[in-house]
Write an enzyme that holds these catalytic residues in place. Structure first.
Site, short mmCIF file in Angstrom:
data_model
loop_
_atom_site.label_atom_id
_atom_site.label_comp_id
_atom_site.label_asym_id
_atom_site.label_seq_id
_atom_site.Cartn_x
_atom_site.Cartn_y
_atom_site.Cartn_z
N GLN A 101 42.13 44.91 38.84
CA GLN A 101 41.96 45.36 37.46
C GLN A 101 43.32 45.57 36.82
O GLN A 101 43.42 45.82 35.63
CB GLN A 101 41.17 46.68 37.43
CG GLN A 101 39.76 46.57 37.99
CD GLN A 101 39.13 47.95 38.21
OE1 GLN A 101 38.61 48.55 37.28
NE2 GLN A 101 39.22 48.45 39.42
N ASN A 102 44.38 45.49 37.64
CA ASN A 102 45.73 45.76 37.16
C ASN A 102 46.30 44.57 36.40
O ASN A 102 46.01 43.43 36.72
CB ASN A 102 46.63 46.14 38.33
CG ASN A 102 46.09 47.37 39.04
OD1 ASN A 102 45.28 48.11 38.49
ND2 ASN A 102 46.51 47.57 40.29
N HIS A 119 41.42 41.92 34.27
CA HIS A 119 41.75 42.50 32.95
C HIS A 119 42.98 41.86 32.33
O HIS A 119 43.61 42.43 31.43
CB HIS A 119 41.93 44.02 33.08
CG HIS A 119 40.66 44.73 33.45
ND1 HIS A 119 40.64 46.01 33.94
CD2 HIS A 119 39.37 44.34 33.42
CE1 HIS A 119 39.39 46.37 34.19
NE2 HIS A 119 38.60 45.38 33.89
N CYS A 127 47.33 34.36 21.10
CA CYS A 127 47.12 34.42 19.65
C CYS A 127 45.89 35.28 19.36
O CYS A 127 44.83 35.07 19.97
CB CYS A 127 46.92 33.01 19.11
SG CYS A 127 46.30 32.96 17.42
N GLY A 190 42.44 52.27 45.24
CA GLY A 190 43.07 52.84 44.05
C GLY A 190 42.32 52.61 42.76
O GLY A 190 42.92 52.37 41.72
N SER A 192 39.03 54.31 40.29
CA SER A 192 38.10 55.43 40.11
C SER A 192 36.66 54.93 40.13
O SER A 192 35.72 55.71 40.08
CB SER A 192 38.39 56.11 38.76
OG SER A 192 38.39 55.16 37.71
N ASN A 216 41.56 55.90 48.68
CA ASN A 216 41.79 56.68 47.46
C ASN A 216 42.02 58.14 47.88
O ASN A 216 41.22 58.66 48.67
CB ASN A 216 40.56 56.60 46.54
CG ASN A 216 40.86 57.14 45.15
OD1 ASN A 216 41.55 58.12 44.98
ND2 ASN A 216 40.31 56.47 44.14
N PRO A 217 43.05 58.77 47.37
CA PRO A 217 43.30 60.17 47.78
C PRO A 217 42.16 61.11 47.38
O PRO A 217 41.99 62.17 47.97
CB PRO A 217 44.58 60.53 47.03
CG PRO A 217 45.23 59.25 46.68
CD PRO A 217 44.11 58.27 46.49
N ALA A 234 47.53 54.20 48.99
CA ALA A 234 47.45 52.78 49.35
C ALA A 234 48.51 52.42 50.39
O ALA A 234 48.19 51.81 51.42
CB ALA A 234 47.62 51.92 48.09
#
Ligand code: OAD
Length: 249
Positions: A101-102, A119, A127, A190, A192, A216-217, A234
């Site tokens: 997603q980064n 993403h 454009c 990492g 949510s 994930n923490p 991670a």
């Protein structure tokens, strides 16, 4: 870190791995996440004012300046040990699809060969009218914040990222969904697990019988369903996993 019993055994018996990543995967490189209470981008800025086509149409300069600042920050950071461990994991399995997603390109920078950017990518421009790519040479050599588009008289350059309410890049979700249905082990690192359609991918893998490993923490909506939920960063978790996986313990 101590790994739960059975995790390395599951990985040793896997052959079709899939890795899903979110902003937390880049946190240790110094890229802020979105929803971290203190430092998250959405804690400081209202997404609807900066990450929507409506916001861009209303205030193109404000949106462009915000993305320019994010681009400059991302240009200064490097992949961390976790990114490099995923490249090692790719070598271990011989194949590894990374669905992210980064928008920062850090997986590719680390050397991951097969990356789907759900993403988009913040370093690229398109454009605003036609969606056609705009070369960075044009961006760097044309004034304006944002510069006009070379592809349409009313077009402006905009970052090639997915804004709220917009479609994902063509084919990206199809490829990700096919991989989630086919994989035998699926990492969710990492994220949510809140933003659709990406958030559905680990559940698609789970329902298709894959072993799901969350890193994930903090717990997420996936934690209770995942086969293994490692509450760690991670870099920490991937370093430990690869150390155990590759030394034949
Ligand atoms: P979030 O900011 O929602 O979530 C980041 C997650 O990473 C949180 O659950 C953190 O606990 C976790 N985390 C933080 N540091 C970590 C570390 N060092 N190691 C592992 N995990 C860590 O980010 P995303 O889930 O990626 O979309 O957000 C999804 C989408 O929402 C983004 O792609 C963006 C955003 O709006 C668009 O803009 C379309």
């Amino acid at each position: 870190m101590e790994l739960p019993a059975g995790l390395i055994f599951a990985l040793r018996n896997a052959s079709k791995p899939l890795v899903l990543t979110g902003a937390g995967m880049s946190a240790e490189s110094g890229v802020p996440t979105f929803r971290d209470a203190q430092n998250g981008l959405w804690a400081k800025f209202r997404p609807e004012e900066l990450a929507t086509p409506e916001a861009f149409n209303a205030h193109p300069q404000i949106v462009w300046d915000w993305y320019t600042e994010r681009r400059e920050n991302i240009a200064k950071v490097q992949p961390h040990a976790g990114h490099h461990k995923l490249v090692e994991m790719e070598q271990y399995f011989g194949n590894l699809l990374v669905v992210t997603q980064n928008v920062d390109g850090l997986h590719q920078q680390a050397g991951s060969a097969d990356v789907v950017e759900l993403h988009g990518n913040i370093m690229h421009s398109i454009c605003s009218k036609t969606g056609r790519p705009i070369e960075s040479d044009w961006i760097n050599s044309n004034p304006g914040r944002p510069p006009a588009s070379p592809h349409h008289p009313l077009g402006l350059a905009r970052p090639a990222v997915v804004w709220f309410g917009e479609q994902l890049p063509a084919g990206a979700m199809d490829r990700a969904t096919a991989a989630a249905l086919a994989c035998d082990v699926c990492f969710s690192i990492g994220t949510s697990t809140l933003v659709q359609p990406a958030a559905s991918l680990p559940f698609i893998a789970l329902n298709a019988g894959a072993v799901v490993i969350e890193i994930n923490p903090v717990p997420t909506s996936l934690s209770r369903s995942a086969g293994f939920s490692l509450q760690a960063t991670a870099a920490e978790a991937l370093t430990s996993i690869m150390a155990n996986l590759t030394d034949g313990k």
